[in-house]
Design a protein around this motif. Structure first.
Motif: not given
Length: 66
Positions: A10-13, A18-20, A39-43
């Protein structure tokens, strides 16, 4: 965001709300340009952005596993 194989995932603004969702080989290398507003979520679990990863608004972190 790039993965352990060196692939750019991923490389974007981002925009508000927005959820990626990404998947790749660990470790994931993440650079956030405005880390205060991300915010970052893993699993499905929140992944903290440590103060030591921040430099001003920029953050660089490595996610090694879930």
């Amino acid at each position: 965001v790039s993965d352990g194989a060196g692939r750019r995932l991923f490389y974007d603004l981002g925009t508000e709300g927005r959820i990626v969702t990404l998947s790749g080989d660990a470790p994931l290398r993440v650079i956030l340009g405005d880390s205060e507003n991300v915010s970052v979520s893993v699993g499905g679990q929140p992944w903290p952005i440590p103060a030591s990863a921040r430099s001003g608004r920029l953050a660089r972190l490595t996610i090694t596993s879930q």
